[in-house]
Design a protein around this motif. Structure first.
Motif, PDB file in Angstrom:
ATOM      1  N   ARG A 161       0.817  -1.357  -0.011  1.00  0.00           N
ATOM      2  CA  ARG A 161       0.063   0.049  -0.100  1.00  0.00           C
ATOM      3  C   ARG A 161       1.023   1.220  -0.022  1.00  0.00           C
ATOM      4  O   ARG A 161       0.435   2.225  -0.166  1.00  0.00           O
ATOM      5  N   CYS A 162       2.007   1.169   0.429  1.00  0.00           N
ATOM      6  CA  CYS A 162       2.780   2.385   0.312  1.00  0.00           C
ATOM      7  C   CYS A 162       3.978   2.195  -0.793  1.00  0.00           C
ATOM      8  O   CYS A 162       5.276   1.623  -0.193  1.00  0.00           O
ATOM      9  N   PRO A 163       3.970   3.012  -1.759  1.00  0.00           N
ATOM     10  CA  PRO A 163       5.060   2.713  -2.711  1.00  0.00           C
ATOM     11  C   PRO A 163       6.469   3.271  -2.369  1.00  0.00           C
ATOM     12  O   PRO A 163       7.341   2.967  -2.926  1.00  0.00           O
ATOM     13  N   ASP A 164       6.506   4.085  -1.130  1.00  0.00           N
ATOM     14  CA  ASP A 164       7.946   4.450  -0.688  1.00  0.00           C
ATOM     15  C   ASP A 164       8.396   3.899   0.480  1.00  0.00           C
ATOM     16  O   ASP A 164       8.867   4.404   1.404  1.00  0.00           O
ATOM     17  N   ALA A 165       7.723   2.497   0.513  1.00  0.00           N
ATOM     18  CA  ALA A 165       8.041   1.906   1.799  1.00  0.00           C
ATOM     19  C   ALA A 165       9.512   1.292   1.950  1.00  0.00           C
ATOM     20  O   ALA A 165       9.932   0.606   0.954  1.00  0.00           O
ATOM     21  N   THR A 166      10.405   1.997   2.716  1.00  0.00           N
ATOM     22  CA  THR A 166      12.026   1.662   2.442  1.00  0.00           C
ATOM     23  C   THR A 166      12.379   1.166   3.878  1.00  0.00           C
ATOM     24  O   THR A 166      11.818   1.229   5.081  1.00  0.00           O
TER      25      THR A 166
END
Length: 286
Positions: A75-80
């Motif tokens: 759900r979070c494209p910028d999950a890092t």
């Protein structure tokens, strides 16, 4: 290069997929148990933006930490990795940060080395090996590197599934319209870097990749890396590069990163009659 001389890692540039099976399993060992003193997986879930009802549902899962990490990544494209480490600091789980520091750094360096470095090297002809290390890597290669051996499919598997791989070789390579499979233990010459050569074969030498899914596959760091590397080459499966195969019942959940792909399922008795023909047809596509 020694560890002391290596450049600092910008964890905010490293996506969550860089963390392999071992790291995620260790995170779960720390965060799954309900703890009255220290923050657990629920604290992370709240920071990731999950609702109260969602957290209640995850609580019924056998491994809630793994589930929220996968869901957050989706759900979070910028999950890092950097954001995850920041959350662990905010909930004061310094024990996790300290104990897993080395393995997390190793995962991130490996990800950056294997996925970013090849892209930065200028390539004139994508069919030619880019470095001396990538010449003469398979049994059928020209020793001078002039004619690299090419394959219809790279077979991603763990050692416990080797009998099924042998059956795959029999059914697909010895058929009326034989295919050429890349089986690492059979086709790759010894003495080469496993990750470097696997990425070269998957990206440059093989049209497809067959992923043999099993409970043991889920525990394999090599399979985890190969699968994620192949997925990175075909976002959204637009090129039909990956073909997941399940050949026996599983006790563990099917890997969520492959759930959007059509599966070749040998466990269904009614489908076994056309299983090999269907798989061969998929691998024969241009």
């Amino acid at each position: 290069m020694s560890a002391a001389s290596e450049k600092p890692i910008d964890f905010d540039r490293v996506p969550l997929v860089a963390l392999n099976v071992t790291v995620r399993k260790n995170l779960a060992l720390y965060l799954n148990p309900r703890n009255a003193v220290a923050a657990d997986w629920q604290s992370l879930a709240e920071m990731m933006g999950f609702s109260y009802l969602e957290i209640q549902n995850y609580e019924r899962q056998e491994n809630p930490t793994e589930k929220i990490l996968e869901a957050w990544k989706g759900r979070c494209p910028d999950a890092t990795v950097g954001k995850l480490l920041s959350m662990l600091r905010k909930v004061e789980r310094h024990d996790v940060l300290l104990d897993l520091k080395i393995t997390i750094e190793e995962n991130c360096r490996r990800y950056l080395r294997e996925l970013e470095a090849p892209v930065q090297v200028p390539v004139v002809d994508s069919c030619q090996p880019r470095t001396e290390e990538r010449k003469g890597i398979t049994m059928g290669d020209d020793p001078l590197g002039n004619m690299p051996e090419l394959f219809d499919a790279f077979i991603c598997y763990c050692q416990s599934d080797i009998e099924f791989v042998h059956e795959m070789i029999k059914q697909l390579e010895q058929s009326d319209r034989p295919l050429k499979l890349c089986v690492f233990d059979r086709d790759v010459l010894p003495g080469t870097s496993v990750c470097t050569i696997a990425s070269e074969l998957i990206e440059k030498r093989c049209k497809r990749m067959v992923v043999v899914i099993s409970d043991d596959y889920l525990e394999s760091d090599d399979c985890d890396f190969q699968t994620k590397f192949a997925l990175s080459l075909c976002p959204g499966a637009r090129t039909k590069r990956l073909i997941p195969v399940v050949y026996k019942p599983m006790k563990k959940p099917f890997p969520s990163i492959l759930r959007f792909l059509t599966i070749c399922d040998y466990t269904k008795p009614f489908a076994q009659g056309w299983f090999w023909k269907r798989l061969a047809a998929a691998l024969s596509q241009p």
